[in-house]
Enzyme design. Structure first.
Site, mmCIF file in Angstrom:
data_model
loop_
_atom_site.group_PDB
_atom_site.id
_atom_site.type_symbol
_atom_site.label_atom_id
_atom_site.label_comp_id
_atom_site.label_asym_id
_atom_site.label_seq_id
_atom_site.Cartn_x
_atom_site.Cartn_y
_atom_site.Cartn_z
ATOM 1 N N SER A 22 74.367 21.154 21.955
ATOM 2 C CA SER A 22 74.860 20.589 20.706
ATOM 3 C C SER A 22 76.396 20.528 20.711
ATOM 4 C CB SER A 22 74.328 21.416 19.533
ATOM 5 O OG SER A 22 74.438 20.701 18.342
ATOM 6 N N ASP A 32 64.149 15.413 19.256
ATOM 7 C CA ASP A 32 65.485 15.621 18.687
ATOM 8 C C ASP A 32 66.005 14.294 18.140
ATOM 9 O OD1 ASP A 32 68.141 16.153 18.141
ATOM 10 O OD2 ASP A 32 68.572 17.081 20.077
ATOM 11 N N HIS A 65 65.954 19.188 17.327
ATOM 12 C CA HIS A 65 67.224 19.609 17.925
ATOM 13 C C HIS A 65 67.236 21.100 18.240
ATOM 14 C CE1 HIS A 65 71.426 19.273 18.849
ATOM 15 N NE2 HIS A 65 71.782 20.119 17.903
#
Lengths: 379, 219
Positions: free
Chosen positions: A151, A317, A350
């Protein structure tokens, strides 16, 4: 040799100069808080730098001092795990602008003796990486074996390999993107708006107030919204469905299980995170853009990369969708780089990169083991 | 035969196949193996010729194996992925025993010679005598070592013969610079190196279980 330890802190030697950030602001003092695992080899060639995500911190594999919860990557970093601490010396530092020991908006400005608040200069992903590099150099480490992150951590990894092509052997970019989409920015902006519209925000100057007189509600709402983006519709369905507690009540008590889950997430988060940091770090992610030179420039930007790169994405995601990872993989391949890409089938959105997802953990472990073999590593 | 015995035998076949493919690969080349599986061929070339090994592989298991061998591999559908590769970006592109499983073999062939300065393609020869016998005498689709699965479960959907392949190359203006035909025991049936006329006779054709071609585009 340096042993593993938790809660280390170091003031970076900036010489006589101030630290000029990419946004133009200056800092006269930068302190970094970090944790390490494993043992640094005599040649200092077994270093793995782990970059944490937006609301992560340096406690990747140690019990968190404020929440008492296990490290956010305890399934990834440890003896015999994917990032094997029997081989590697693993360093994870709190990012610049963060709120767990590294210089950020809640630190005291040496010029005024008061917390920076909103007078803290704008921070970029690149600034975070420069601080990490300086931390490495302060330990006498010129080249790291690998940089790994998910991320916002993935953005840092990308910045590392572009900024310091000679200093990174292997790079793992997990659930990342070369830049935020308008949708990403929109979600972040709603979170920031929630914080700034909290009556206890006081233009960011709330550090002298009692805990419950700080913008905790705004921050909790921001967290609740963001948390939805970390999951997938399927994951919510599976986890909560439409189940209610107490058979369902009228009014606005949190009776759907998903509601109370989000409220719990929100109220827990504010115990360990600072609202101003949240503003600065979300902003840093929004302005990050590897291909700011315009369309088609991603290939150009990445063509100087010398590290071997693994890009991992997760099928469910939708915050950093697989197509964003594909763009990075194709651009690296077009630039002639040693790039690998893996798409992990997962229902957890995610958040998958933080979960005990065996295929994901295995792929990262395979990549680092192969790299270690390539380099003739023997530790 | 025991499982182990089978594996050993496969190993022998692999090595012969690898050896022949390796003849077309230069020292230190950038090699892309399309449908690289667990990366055994690339590993072999990396150790023997110091090539830089790249792959495209559909299965995550295969990708993991490749990564742990230190190879660079992209997880995905080969026919889709190769479209995005840059022209002439590899010294050699290898397609080993995979052409017959492609949805669009012709497009793949085009991409192989586009992306590679040279391409090496191996495939089972559908003109082999066992195939012919199976069709002619038994009336069944053939099941052989290189085509081990029944028609309803085989991933192989576009079989061709050695002559079919050569004809397609001609049609696409692809030059054949090398060719090796191997029989069932992986013995050499025919070898052509350095272009020119084919010289593959009817008997060569019947005896060849597997063909390996080195080709490149004229563009």
């Amino acid at each position: 040799m340096e042993g593993g330890g938790i809660g280390l802190k170091k003031k970076l030697d900036l010489g006589d100069v101030e630290w000029t950030l990419e946004g133009g602001g200056r800092l006269s003092e930068v302190e970094v808080a970090y944790t390490t695992k494993g043992v640094l080899s005599p040649l200092k060639d077994n270093v793995v730098c782990v970059c944490h995500a937006l609301t992560g911190d340096q406690y990747m594999a140690d019990c968190h001092p404020l929440t008492g919860k296990p490290g956010w990557w305890e399934k990834m970093v440890g003896p015999g795990l994917a990032i094997d601490t029997d081989k590697f010396f693993v360093v994870c530092s709190n990012v610049l602008g963060g709120c767990l020991g590294t210089t950020g908006p809640m630190s005291k400005d040496p010029k005024t003796g008061l917390p920076y608040g909103l007078s803290f200069p704008e921070v970029s992903i690149g600034d975070m990486v420069r601080v990490q590099k300086a931390l490495m150099e302060s330990m006498g480490i010129d080249r790291v074996f690998a940089v790994v992150g998910g991320s916002m951590g993935a953005m840092q990894v990308l910045d590392w390999i572009v900024r310091y092509p000679e200093s990174v052997g292997y790079a793992v970019v997990v659930a990342g993107a070369s830049r935020h989409t308008p949708q990403n920015i929109a979600f972040h902006e709603s979170g920031r708006a929630a914080i700034m519209s909290d009556p206890h925000f006081y233009q960011g100057s709330y550090y002298d107030k009692d805990e419950d007189m700080r913008p905790r509600r705004g921050l909790a709402v921001a967290r609740m919204m963001a948390h939805i983006t970390y999951l997938s519709e399927g994951a919510l369905q599976r986890k909560f469905g439409r189940r209610r507690r107490d058979g369902g009540s009228r009014g606005f008590q949190s009776d759907f299980e998903v509601e109370s889950y989000l409220r719990y997430q929100g109220s827990n988060f504010v115990k360990r995170f600072d609202a101003n940091s949240y503003l600065y770090l979300t902003r840093a992610m929004d302005i990050f853009d590897l291909s700011s030179e315009g369309e088609g420039s991603l290939v150009k930007v990445l063509s100087g990369v010398k590290s071997r790169v693994l890009v991992v994405s997760f099928s469910s995601d939708w915050l950093f969708p697989p197509r964003e990872s594909k763009l990075i993989v194709r651009a690296l391949a077009a630039g002639g780089c040693f790039v690998s890409g893996a798409l992990i089938e997962s229902e957890s959105g995610h958040d998958s990169f933080l979960l005990d997802d065996r295929p994901f953990l295995k792929i990262v472990g395979d990549f680092l083991r192969g790299g270690w073999r390539n380099e003739g590593g023997t530790v | 035969m025991s499982e182990e015995g089978k594996r050993d035998l496969e190993g022998v076949y692999d090595r012969r196949d690898f050896e022949e493919i390796g003849r077309f690969v230069g020292e230190g080349d950038r090699v892309l193996d399309v449908g690289c599986g667990d990366g055994r061929l690339l590993s072999y070339l990396q150790e023997g010729k110091g090539v830089k090994g790249f792959g495209i592989e559909l299965s995550l298991e295969g990708v993991g194996e490749c990564l742990s061998r230190g190879l660079s591999v992209i997880h995905g559908d080969a026919e889709e992925e190769i479209e995005h590769y840059v022209e002439g970006s590899y010294d050699v592109v290898v397609l080993s025993l995979t052409l017959q499983a492609m949805r669009k073999p012709r497009d793949m062939l085009y991409n192989l010679v586009r992306v590679g300065k040279k391409a090496v393609v191996s495939f089972p020869n559908f003109g082999h005598w066992r195939v012919v016998r199976s069709l002619l005498w038994d009336g069944h689709m053939p099941v052989t070592r290189v085509m081990p699965r029944a028609w309803y479960e085989t991933p192989n959907i576009h079989f061709c013969t050695v002559r079919d392949f050569m004809a397609l190359c001609g049609e696409m203006d692809i030059e054949i610079t090398g060719m090796v035909l191997l029989d069932e025991g992986m013995g050499e049936v025919f070898r052509l190196s350095g272009g020119g006329g084919s010289g593959v006779s009817f008997w060569h054709h019947l005896r060849s279980a597997q063909a390996i071609f080195a080709i490149h585009g004229r563009g």
